[in-house]
Design a protein around this motif. Structure first.
Motif, short mmCIF file in Angstrom:
data_model
loop_
_atom_site.label_atom_id
_atom_site.label_comp_id
_atom_site.label_asym_id
_atom_site.label_seq_id
_atom_site.Cartn_x
_atom_site.Cartn_y
_atom_site.Cartn_z
N ALA A 167 0.83 -1.21 0.00
CA ALA A 167 0.00 0.00 0.00
C ALA A 167 0.86 1.25 0.00
N GLY A 168 2.16 1.11 0.24
CA GLY A 168 3.04 2.26 0.25
C GLY A 168 3.76 2.50 -1.06
N THR A 169 3.52 1.64 -2.05
CA THR A 169 4.18 1.79 -3.34
C THR A 169 3.74 3.09 -4.01
N PRO A 170 4.65 3.89 -4.56
CA PRO A 170 4.26 5.15 -5.19
C PRO A 170 3.44 4.93 -6.44
N PHE A 171 2.68 5.95 -6.81
CA PHE A 171 1.80 5.85 -7.96
C PHE A 171 2.42 6.44 -9.22
N ARG A 172 2.14 5.82 -10.34
CA ARG A 172 2.45 6.40 -11.63
C ARG A 172 1.40 7.47 -11.96
N PRO A 173 1.60 8.23 -13.03
CA PRO A 173 0.62 9.29 -13.37
C PRO A 173 -0.76 8.73 -13.67
N VAL A 174 -1.76 9.58 -13.51
CA VAL A 174 -3.12 9.31 -13.97
C VAL A 174 -3.25 9.86 -15.38
N ARG A 196 -4.65 13.96 -7.50
CA ARG A 196 -4.32 14.67 -6.24
C ARG A 196 -4.19 13.69 -5.08
N ARG A 197 -5.16 12.79 -4.92
CA ARG A 197 -5.09 11.91 -3.75
C ARG A 197 -3.98 10.86 -3.88
N ARG A 198 -3.49 10.64 -5.10
CA ARG A 198 -2.35 9.75 -5.29
C ARG A 198 -1.02 10.47 -5.15
N GLY A 199 -1.05 11.80 -5.10
CA GLY A 199 0.19 12.56 -5.04
C GLY A 199 1.01 12.40 -6.30
N THR A 200 0.33 12.33 -7.44
CA THR A 200 1.03 12.13 -8.70
C THR A 200 0.54 13.14 -9.73
N SER A 201 1.08 13.06 -10.93
CA SER A 201 0.72 14.01 -11.98
C SER A 201 -0.44 13.49 -12.82
#
Length: 311
Positions: A167-174, A196-201
């Protein structure tokens, strides 16, 4: 009553991957997770055949295949595993009876979003979306996310589109597929909020084709193609301007490319955590009309796909 993130569960690897994805999403949204295992009654003539195990036919999972274990056990074990991997998440289960496509479409009405599993196409990549999944996507009036079971566990240091290993793996872009001729607030807002909630672009992809009257001129008029491309790019920028102000903390990249948007979205999905496409709401109960772009992306994207209905 707060909405939930709801998952169609049948015990298959695809539905388990969907449940893991949904658990992570529920945590990001701060909402409860509901696991729905649909018990599908067997056709009456089959249920009356005395030499067959009628119980094996009366209770089918959301994909229509008889589960190896009873629905109560499938749901209970899935919920227990999710609670262990996602401490603090409120997880509930339901085992309603009925046709899976109808039950799940109704369940979507009370959900923030509905999550379903889709079978991977092996080395070809993409989804195999069955009749149940297509029907639910076509008739649900809330966003539906299709998640493919991971073909192999990614390296723990890499971004994980399905959210399975950690669950801590970072997210790729949406990635958002956007038609600027008919932009909808529900679709754009969903994509920006997801990023936004993923902290990604956010990567906004727009495909364009020249007017029929200009097709021949593209090869004969110098600079016409570049001029059309600049015009489409400027229009895309204008559509996104208020959303950039509203979501100032989200880095948004714009891509306006010649050609059908579906192909560009499938390409972009290889580096995405989520692909977002729209679907016009149709009130007719007949058919599974989801539009050509959503249909192509659902079958060929390499990342989870969110289909957002709009008027």
């Amino acid at each position: 009553m707060p909405r939930t993130v709801t998952v169609g569960l049948d015990g298959s690897p695809e539905s388990r991957a969907a449940a893991e994805w949904a658990a992570r999403e529920a945590g990001l949204l701060g909402l409860p997770l509901k696991l729905v295992h649909v018990r599908e009654p067997a056709p009456e003539p089959v249920a009356q055949v005395p030499l067959l195990d009628a119980g094996a036919f009366r209770h089918r999972g959301a994909t229509g295949a008889p589960p190896a274990r009873g629905p109560e056990r499938v749901a209970r074990e899935a919920a227990e595993g999710i609670r262990l991997r996602h401490p603090g998440l409120d997880v509930t289960t339901e085992q309603p009876a009925g046709r899976p496509s109808e039950v799940l479409a109704r369940a979507a009405g009370d959900a923030e979003l509905l999550v379903l599993g889709s079978r991977g196409l092996g080395g070809l990549g993409g989804f195999l979306v069955g009749s149940v999944g297509l029907s639910v996507v076509a008739h649900a009036e809330r966003p539906v996310v299709l998640v493919r079971a991971a073909e192999q566990a990614p390296d723990e240091h890499e971004a994980d589109p399905a959210g399975v290993p950690s669950a801590g793996t970072p997210f790729r872009p949406v990635v958002l597929g956007l038609d600027i001729e008919d932009p909808h607030e529900e679709l754009i807002g969903f994509a920006f909020a997801a990023a936004r909630r993923r902290g990604t672009s956010l990567r906004v992809v727009h495909g364009w084709n020249p007017p029929a009257s200009s097709v021949h001129a593209l090869s004969t008029v110098p600079g016409l193609c570049q001029s059309l491309a600049l015009r489409e790019s400027a229009r895309l920028t204008e559509v996104l301007r208020p959303w950039r102000r509203k979501f100032a903390d989200v880095e948004a990249a714009e891509e306006s490319s010649y050609g059908t948007v579906a192909g560009h979205l499938v390409d972009a999905s290889r580096e995405a955590s989520l692909v977002v496409v729209g679907r016009r709401i149709r009130r007719s109960p007949l058919g599974a009309h989801i539009g050509p772009v959503a249909h192509a992306v659902l079958h060929h994207a390499a990342a989870p796909v969110a289909v957002v209905p709009h008027a």
